[in-house]
Design an enzyme around this catalytic site. Sequence first.
Site, PDB file in Angstrom:
ATOM      1  CB  CYS A   1      -0.980  -0.013   1.173  1.00  0.00           C
ATOM      2  SG  CYS A   1      -0.256   0.181   2.814  1.00  0.00           S
TER       3      CYS A   1
ATOM      4  CG  ASN B   1       4.437  -1.614   5.162  1.00  0.00           C
ATOM      5  OD1 ASN B   1       5.517  -1.910   5.627  1.00  0.00           O
ATOM      6  ND2 ASN B   1       3.487  -2.512   4.992  1.00  0.00           N
TER       7      ASN B   1
ATOM      8  CB  CYS C   1      -3.752   1.303   7.013  1.00  0.00           C
ATOM      9  SG  CYS C   1      -3.663   2.743   8.106  1.00  0.00           S
ATOM     10  NE  ARG C   2      -4.567   1.207   1.590  1.00  0.00           N
ATOM     11  CZ  ARG C   2      -4.444   1.877   0.457  1.00  0.00           C
ATOM     12  NH1 ARG C   2      -5.327   1.686  -0.504  1.00  0.00           N
ATOM     13  NH2 ARG C   2      -3.458   2.735   0.282  1.00  0.00           N
ATOM     14  CB  SER C   3       0.567  -3.440   2.749  1.00  0.00           C
ATOM     15  OG  SER C   3       1.265  -2.423   3.412  1.00  0.00           O
TER      16      SER C   3
ATOM     17  CG  ASP D   1      -5.248   4.970   3.042  1.00  0.00           C
ATOM     18  OD1 ASP D   1      -5.331   4.503   4.203  1.00  0.00           O
ATOM     19  OD2 ASP D   1      -4.294   5.666   2.667  1.00  0.00           O
TER      20      ASP D   1
END
Length: 167
Positions: A15, A18, A20-22, A133
Site C-alpha cells: 500500500c 505500509n 494500514c492496508r498492507s 485507505d
Amino acid sequence: MKPESQSQIKVLFVCMGNICRSPTADAVFRHTVKKANLEHAFSVDSAGTHAYHVGNPPDRRAQGAAMRRGYQMNDLRARKVHPDDFAKFDYILAMDHENLSILQQRCPDRFSHKLELMMHYSKGVYSNHEVPDPYFGGDQGFETVLDMIEEASLGLLEHVCNYKAHG
C-alpha cells in the site's frame, strides 16, 4: 518474517505507507496460511510505495481491528518497497490502482507479471475492487478493509494451491 527457503511462495502486499492496508493483508494472509497448515510453503511480507512511516508499527486502529478478529500484526514494521523485492517475490499485490501504477513504473519489465491488485483474488462481493485507505476515516473503514482482505486472502490461497497442483 521467518527465514525463507527457495521452494517457498513469496508474497508481498503493498500500500502507500505500509501501516494500514498492507500490514493487515500480511497478518490476515499469514493467518489464512497457518489455518491451512501451509506455513512452511509461504514467505509473507508487506511494504509501502512511500517511506512515510519506515520503522513504525502498523496504525493502532488497524492493529485493534485485526486483534478483535484474532490477527496479530504487532511484530510488523513499515518499510518501503526495495528494488530487490521485484526479483525476490512471486506475487506483489497492491491494494489500489495508484500503488499498482507506482509499482509498474518502478518494476523491471521482466518482473511485471508479478504485479496485481490484491482484490483480483476476491471471488465474492468485493471482486476486483480496490482496498480503500482507511487512514483518514473512522473505525468502520478498518473493518471494511479486513472484510475485503479476508475474502481476497482465501481466493489467493486457493489460486496458489491450484497453480502449484496444476502448474
